[in-house]
Every structure is written in C-alpha cells, then in structure tokens.
Design a protein around this motif. Structure first.
Motif, short mmCIF file in Angstrom:
data_model
loop_
_atom_site.label_atom_id
_atom_site.label_comp_id
_atom_site.label_asym_id
_atom_site.label_seq_id
_atom_site.Cartn_x
_atom_site.Cartn_y
_atom_site.Cartn_z
N PHE A 20 0.83 -1.21 0.00
CA PHE A 20 0.00 0.00 0.00
C PHE A 20 0.86 1.25 0.00
N ILE A 21 1.85 1.30 0.90
CA ILE A 21 2.65 2.53 0.99
C ILE A 21 3.58 2.66 -0.20
N LYS A 23 2.76 1.76 -3.29
CA LYS A 23 1.88 2.29 -4.33
C LYS A 23 1.59 3.77 -4.08
N HIS A 24 1.36 4.10 -2.81
CA HIS A 24 1.05 5.49 -2.46
C HIS A 24 2.22 6.42 -2.78
N CYS A 25 3.42 6.01 -2.46
CA CYS A 25 4.60 6.84 -2.73
C CYS A 25 4.82 7.00 -4.22
N ARG A 26 4.70 5.92 -4.96
CA ARG A 26 4.90 5.99 -6.41
C ARG A 26 3.90 6.93 -7.06
N GLU A 27 2.63 6.87 -6.60
CA GLU A 27 1.60 7.73 -7.18
C GLU A 27 1.76 9.18 -6.73
N THR A 28 2.09 9.37 -5.45
CA THR A 28 2.24 10.73 -4.91
C THR A 28 3.35 11.49 -5.61
N ILE A 69 4.48 11.26 5.05
CA ILE A 69 5.02 11.24 3.69
C ILE A 69 5.19 12.70 3.27
N GLN A 221 -1.73 10.45 6.21
CA GLN A 221 -0.98 9.48 5.44
C GLN A 221 0.37 9.28 6.11
N SER A 222 0.70 8.06 6.37
CA SER A 222 1.98 7.80 7.03
C SER A 222 2.58 6.50 6.54
N ALA A 223 3.91 6.42 6.67
CA ALA A 223 4.63 5.22 6.24
C ALA A 223 4.71 4.25 7.40
#
Length: 224
Positions: A20-21, A23-28, A69, A221-223
């Motif tokens: 999840f994180i 994917k979130h980082c790549r999209e962000t 993030i 949002q957090s890692a």
C-alpha cells in the motif's frame, strides 16, 4: 531415525514496507521506480529528523511512530539518501577511521587494558583518560550531541566498556577478555575513536536533512 526438521520451514520472509505505501509513494511522487528499499531508508532518515523527534517527542515515548510522507519528491529522496548513509555509517561503526582532530597520547606503551575510562575534569569532555598511560584530547565537543537513549554515544561506550563486578553473583564482566581472546588489544581504544567519528558524521548528515513542518495534528498518510 529421522533427522531434525528445518526450524525455518514454517516461517516466510515478509517486507516491513507494505504494498500500500509503496503504491502510495509511487503515485504521490509520480515516480514508478521508487522501491521498498528506498522507502525503508526514507524512514530511517526521517527518524533522525530533529523536527520530527521534537514535535512527536511525547508520542514516541508511548507508542509506535507514525511517519509522514513529505510533499516534495526531492525531500523524499533527500531523506532516503540520508537514511542510506546513516545506515551504512551505523552498521559499519567499527570500521570508521579515527577523527584526525583527536590526539592520542601514550598508545606507544602498548598497554591498552582499560578498567574505567574517565573525564579528568567533568567540566571538560574534550579529554578522556583511557587508562593510566593513554589519554585522548581535543575531542570535538559537538560529538557529544549524538545521543542514544538519553546518553551520548561516546559516554555509552565509556560506560559499557569497563570492568564491572556483579554484586549479586560476584561475576566479573571484563571487556578486555574479548579483545585479548581475538588478538585485538587495541579494540576498545579504536572503538572509542571510531564512535567519535560516527557521532560527528551522523550529526553532519542530520544537519543536512530537509526541514519538516507539521500541522496541529499528526498527518493522516503515514509510512507505517
């Protein structure tokens, strides 16, 4: 007779960084090449941020950290690179060269046995009396700013590497024994010198970290 089973057969290796994180980082950041390893080192770098540690000091004493993030991809990479550098420094702490500024006197005697390292003057931590023969001087005072669990890394080494007798059992804990058994008579002295370098280099990396600004509440949002 059947041999013992592989004790690891019921275990499987799992990433500490979730899909999840990732994917979130790549999209962000619109950065599909970010890896879980990059995020791992981002976390390690962020955990050294003075802004983060100060802002959440009370929370960190009673719960697992929630890590934000950052908005900027440049800041993400800055934290990730710093985390890699810090991890390499901390994992290879014994291999760090002595700080050139530190002066060592008495090492030519060949007596590296240590009972208890001391500061000749409590008001001046730039000097450490290693034993009756060896003295370290000109230690940069800034090095004492690198603190681990409430004590500077240098003073942790001084406390840990001394001859102690357990009052209850009478067992003597002598760190010199390990050095002698492994044919490394200078080990404790060299370790102390290395830790001075580790402390200074850690502080240098930490000072270069991006600044963090937080809202009144922790970011959603957090890692984790």
């Amino acid at each position: 007779m059947q041999g013992p089973k592989n004790v690891t057969e019921n275990y499987s290796r799992k990433d500490g960084i979730t899909d999840f994180i990732l994917k979130h980082c790549r999209e962000t950041y619109d950065a599909p090449k970010i890896t879980k390893e990059d995020i791992f080192y981002y976390v390690y770098g962020l955990l050294h941020s003075p802004d983060y540690r100060t802002t959440f000091a009370a929370d960190l004493k009673k719960m697992l950290p929630r890590l934000p993030i950052v908005d900027s991809v440049n800041d993400f990479w800055a934290f990730s690179k710093a985390g890699r550098d810090l991890a390499s420094l901390h994992l290879n702490y014994e291999e760090q060269s002595a700080c050139p500024a530190v002066k060592v006197e008495g090492a030519d005697t060949g007596d590296f046995h240590v009972d208890k390292m001391r500061f000749p003057s409590k008001a001046d931590k730039s000097v450490i009396q290693y034993n009756t023969h060896i003295k370290l001087s000109n230690i940069p005072l800034e090095a004492y700013d690198y603190v681990i669990n409430g004590r500077s890394a240098i003073e942790w080494i001084m406390e840990r590497y001394q001859v102690k007798t357990d009052k209850a059992s009478g067992i003597v804990n002598d760190p010199n024994d390990w050095a002698e058994e492994h044919g490394k008579p200078r080990y404790i002295l060299d370790l102390l010198l290395s830790i001075v370098t580790v402390s200074l280099e850690t502080l240098k990396i930490v000072k270069g970290l991006p600044r963090l600004k937080f809202e009144a509440s922790a970011p959603e949002q957090s890692a984790e």
